[in-house]
Structure formats: structure tokens, C-alpha cells
Design a protein around this motif. Sequence first.
Motif, PDB file in Angstrom:
ATOM      1  N   PHE A 132       0.802  -1.224   0.000  1.00  8.63           N
ATOM      2  CA  PHE A 132       0.000   0.000   0.000  1.00  8.63           C
ATOM      3  C   PHE A 132       0.837   1.277   0.000  1.00  8.63           C
ATOM      4  CE2 PHE A 132      -2.864  -3.210   1.722  1.00  8.63           C
ATOM      5  CZ  PHE A 132      -4.041  -2.936   1.028  1.00  8.63           C
ATOM      6  N   LYS A 133       2.127   1.183  -0.337  1.00 10.47           N
ATOM      7  CA  LYS A 133       2.998   2.353  -0.249  1.00 10.47           C
ATOM      8  C   LYS A 133       2.601   3.459  -1.210  1.00 10.47           C
ATOM      9  CE  LYS A 133       6.566   0.697  -3.461  1.00 10.47           C
ATOM     10  NZ  LYS A 133       8.001   0.385  -3.615  1.00 10.47           N
ATOM     11  N   ASN A 134       1.982   3.122  -2.330  1.00 12.88           N
ATOM     12  CA  ASN A 134       1.599   4.132  -3.317  1.00 12.88           C
ATOM     13  C   ASN A 134       0.148   4.558  -3.193  1.00 12.88           C
ATOM     14  OD1 ASN A 134       4.162   4.142  -4.559  1.00 12.88           O
ATOM     15  ND2 ASN A 134       3.645   2.277  -5.708  1.00 12.88           N
ATOM     16  N   ASN A 135      -0.511   4.081  -2.136  1.00 12.81           N
ATOM     17  CA  ASN A 135      -1.917   4.438  -1.952  1.00 12.81           C
ATOM     18  C   ASN A 135      -2.031   5.883  -1.480  1.00 12.81           C
ATOM     19  OD1 ASN A 135      -4.624   4.643  -0.677  1.00 12.81           O
ATOM     20  ND2 ASN A 135      -4.728   2.469  -1.211  1.00 12.81           N
ATOM     21  N   GLN A 136      -2.729   6.704  -2.245  1.00 11.53           N
ATOM     22  CA  GLN A 136      -2.837   8.128  -1.923  1.00 11.53           C
ATOM     23  C   GLN A 136      -3.947   8.421  -0.914  1.00 11.53           C
ATOM     24  OE1 GLN A 136      -0.566  10.360  -3.141  1.00 11.53           O
ATOM     25  NE2 GLN A 136       0.396   8.504  -3.979  1.00 11.53           N
ATOM     26  N   ASN A 137      -4.982   7.591  -0.917  1.00 12.93           N
ATOM     27  CA  ASN A 137      -6.114   7.846  -0.034  1.00 12.93           C
ATOM     28  C   ASN A 137      -5.997   6.999   1.230  1.00 12.93           C
ATOM     29  OD1 ASN A 137      -8.571   8.379   1.164  1.00 12.93           O
ATOM     30  ND2 ASN A 137      -9.701   8.371  -0.770  1.00 12.93           N
ATOM     31  N   LEU A 138      -5.162   7.492   2.153  1.00 17.18           N
ATOM     32  CA  LEU A 138      -4.882   6.742   3.375  1.00 17.18           C
ATOM     33  C   LEU A 138      -6.133   6.598   4.243  1.00 17.18           C
ATOM     34  CD1 LEU A 138      -2.727   5.346   5.072  1.00 17.18           C
ATOM     35  CD2 LEU A 138      -2.204   7.547   6.132  1.00 17.18           C
ATOM     36  N   THR A 139      -6.965   7.644   4.281  1.00 18.36           N
ATOM     37  CA  THR A 139      -8.179   7.592   5.105  1.00 18.36           C
ATOM     38  C   THR A 139      -9.113   6.496   4.634  1.00 18.36           C
ATOM     39  OG1 THR A 139      -8.048   9.966   5.544  1.00 18.36           O
ATOM     40  CG2 THR A 139     -10.175   8.902   5.919  1.00 18.36           C
ATOM     41  N   LYS A 140      -9.331   6.404   3.311  1.00 18.77           N
ATOM     42  CA  LYS A 140     -10.204   5.371   2.772  1.00 18.77           C
ATOM     43  C   LYS A 140      -9.629   3.980   3.046  1.00 18.77           C
ATOM     44  CE  LYS A 140     -12.260   6.127  -1.132  1.00 18.77           C
ATOM     45  NZ  LYS A 140     -12.566   6.275  -2.594  1.00 18.77           N
ATOM     46  N   THR A 141      -8.311   3.854   2.906  1.00 17.99           N
ATOM     47  CA  THR A 141      -7.666   2.563   3.166  1.00 17.99           C
ATOM     48  C   THR A 141      -7.855   2.146   4.623  1.00 17.99           C
ATOM     49  OG1 THR A 141      -6.001   2.998   1.474  1.00 17.99           O
ATOM     50  CG2 THR A 141      -5.476   1.312   3.110  1.00 17.99           C
ATOM     51  N   ASN A 142      -7.658   3.085   5.541  1.00 19.37           N
ATOM     52  CA  ASN A 142      -7.822   2.776   6.962  1.00 19.37           C
ATOM     53  C   ASN A 142      -9.268   2.431   7.295  1.00 19.37           C
ATOM     54  OD1 ASN A 142      -5.404   2.752   8.537  1.00 19.37           O
ATOM     55  ND2 ASN A 142      -5.134   4.903   8.062  1.00 19.37           N
ATOM     56  N   ASN A 143     -10.223   3.083   6.638  1.00 23.16           N
ATOM     57  CA  ASN A 143     -11.626   2.760   6.871  1.00 23.16           C
ATOM     58  C   ASN A 143     -11.934   1.337   6.436  1.00 23.16           C
ATOM     59  OD1 ASN A 143     -12.362   5.188   8.026  1.00 23.16           O
ATOM     60  ND2 ASN A 143     -12.898   6.148   6.074  1.00 23.16           N
ATOM     61  N   ARG A 144     -11.336   0.921   5.314  1.00 19.93           N
ATOM     62  CA  ARG A 144     -11.528  -0.452   4.847  1.00 19.93           C
ATOM     63  C   ARG A 144     -10.905  -1.444   5.827  1.00 19.93           C
ATOM     64  NH1 ARG A 144      -9.902   0.784  -1.457  1.00 19.93           N
ATOM     65  NH2 ARG A 144     -11.914   1.673  -2.101  1.00 19.93           N
ATOM     66  N   PHE A 145      -9.711  -1.123   6.295  1.00 19.04           N
ATOM     67  CA  PHE A 145      -9.052  -2.005   7.259  1.00 19.04           C
ATOM     68  C   PHE A 145      -9.823  -2.042   8.577  1.00 19.04           C
ATOM     69  CE2 PHE A 145      -5.232  -2.074   4.591  1.00 19.04           C
ATOM     70  CZ  PHE A 145      -4.790  -3.367   4.808  1.00 19.04           C
ATOM     71  N   ARG A 146     -10.507  -0.965   8.913  1.00 22.56           N
ATOM     72  CA  ARG A 146     -11.281  -0.931  10.155  1.00 22.56           C
ATOM     73  C   ARG A 146     -12.398  -1.975  10.103  1.00 22.56           C
ATOM     74  NH1 ARG A 146     -11.878   4.192  10.397  1.00 22.56           N
ATOM     75  NH2 ARG A 146     -10.228   4.619  11.903  1.00 22.56           N
TER      76      ARG A 146
END
Length: 307
Positions: A132-146
Motif C-alpha cells: 500500500f505504499k503508493n496508496n494516496q487515499n490513506l483515510t479510505k484505506t484505513n476505513n476499509r481495514f477498520r
Amino acid sequence: MATSVSTKALTPRRAIMLAAVMSFVGAMTVTGVAKTISKDIVDPFTLQNGSLVILAALIAAIAWNLITWYYGIPSSSSHAIIGAVAGAAIAASGFGALHYSGFLKIIQALIISPILAFAVGFIFYAIIKAIFKNNQNLTKTNNRFRKVQIVTAAFQAYSHGTNDAQKAMGIITMALIANGYTNSTDIATWVQVSCAVAMGLGTAVGGWKIIKTVGGKIMKIRPVNGVAADLTGASVILGASFIGLPVSTTHVITSSILGVGSSHRLRGVKWGTAKTMVITWFITLPISASIAAISYFVLHMIFGDIG
């Protein structure tokens, strides 16, 4: 549940109830660890004053667990009960009472498992970072992981039940043997059910103090960290459970968080809290053994030779 609560994947109430249910399910799944506890520390069939030994061990383990719970320190109930059984047996019959091959096997598992959890957590999170190093939308990624973390937290709680509840089953089976109620180390169904219920209730009633320490005083946990730590801890615990080795779930889970935290950002780990935990882990076995030995001598003075 500490990781899922700290990231707000679950509310404390829902997290504790989920932990209680999944710990119960885990406790009903396997009994290999219980058999190891019942026969590999000492021989319950030849143990002198077995009833007093087991009672002294329980008094010591409960006392130490309550002290560390009161101060919110994630101590190891595994170290406490194993050290307590050894200490009480030595007080009753000397060092020859120990099954050294089995006892050393258990100690090795207790030492290796947190080291393995730290290493696996470090590597696992490094892999996630690379993906996920190139993922720009960290908030969306964290919401998915939540959302994923709800599942991994349940998996973690299940693995906890497969190992921790087994230790109580093993002790009860030893007590049954010492008092002549059974001549087998097989775990009776009523013992398994009662320990599973007790594990669930204990988690529901007393988990919050430890959750605050593990979830907030080691590192700031994000959902992606929590998922990595949950999967690491559950995998190590389950692996140990299915080969019949008791490990400290507290050690494994905390070491998983430390490994993930070190991989994420070394300076982000609160090493002072980690140091306090490690010191407590090291002193638990000798202290619980000493309390158990003292308890045995007191009980023997009162009741004499029984069972």
C-alpha cells in the motif's frame, strides 16, 4: 480486543461481548493444551498431597493475576499457573516432582512464542506497507481495514480461547485425578464447558483495564496496524494450540503489536510501557512459584497430608 477498540473498529461494549463469545467457541474446539498442562509439568497420578498442591497453585495464580489486573499490567496467566503448579509440587515433594522434559518443553514454548510473534508481526506489516505504499487515499484505506479488523479481532479472540481456557481445564483434570474421580487425563465434557463459560464471563467482566494498556500505552494503533497485529497473534497462538503447547496469549498479542509498531515506526513505540511489561513477564513465574510454595506450607500446616 485492544487493537479494535483503540482504532474505533468496535465500541468497548461490543468488543468485549465479541471477545467473550469467540473465546467460548475457541475453548470448545480443542483440548490438546489442557492435556499438556495436566500431565507434562508433574505426574498427577503420583503427586504427593495432590489436592493441596493444586489448591496452593490456584491460590498463587489467582492472587498474582488479580494484582496485575488491578494495576492494568498485561501479565501472563500462563506463566502464573505453570509457575504455581511447579512451586507447589516442589514444596510438596522436592524438585524430583517435576517432569523436566515436559516442563522444559513448556518453558521453551513460552519463551519462543513472543519472539516469533514479534518477528512475524514486523515482517507481515512490512509486506502490507510495501503493498500500500503508493496508496494516496490513506483515510479510505484505513476505513476499509477498520471493517476487516472486526473479523481479525474475532479471529484473535477465538485463538485466545483455544489456548488460555485449556489451562484451567488441565488444572481441574489434575484435581479430579488427585481426588480419585478419574483415572485419565482426557478432558471431561463438563470441564470443557464450564471452563469455556468461565473464560467468556471473565473476559466480559474484567477485560477493560488490560484493553486500555495494550490498546493505548504501547503505540498509537491504526486499523492497518491492528489487522496486522491481530492476524500475527492469532496465527502464532493457534499454531501452538493445535500442537498442544501452552503459550502466553498476553505475550504473543503484545509482542505482535510491538513487532508491527517497530516495523511501522520504531520511535512510535512506547518502550517504557513495553519494558514494564517485560519485567512483569520475567518475574511472574518465580513469584507465582514462591507464593504457591508458601501457600502449600500453610495449607499443609492446617490440613496435614491429604489426597
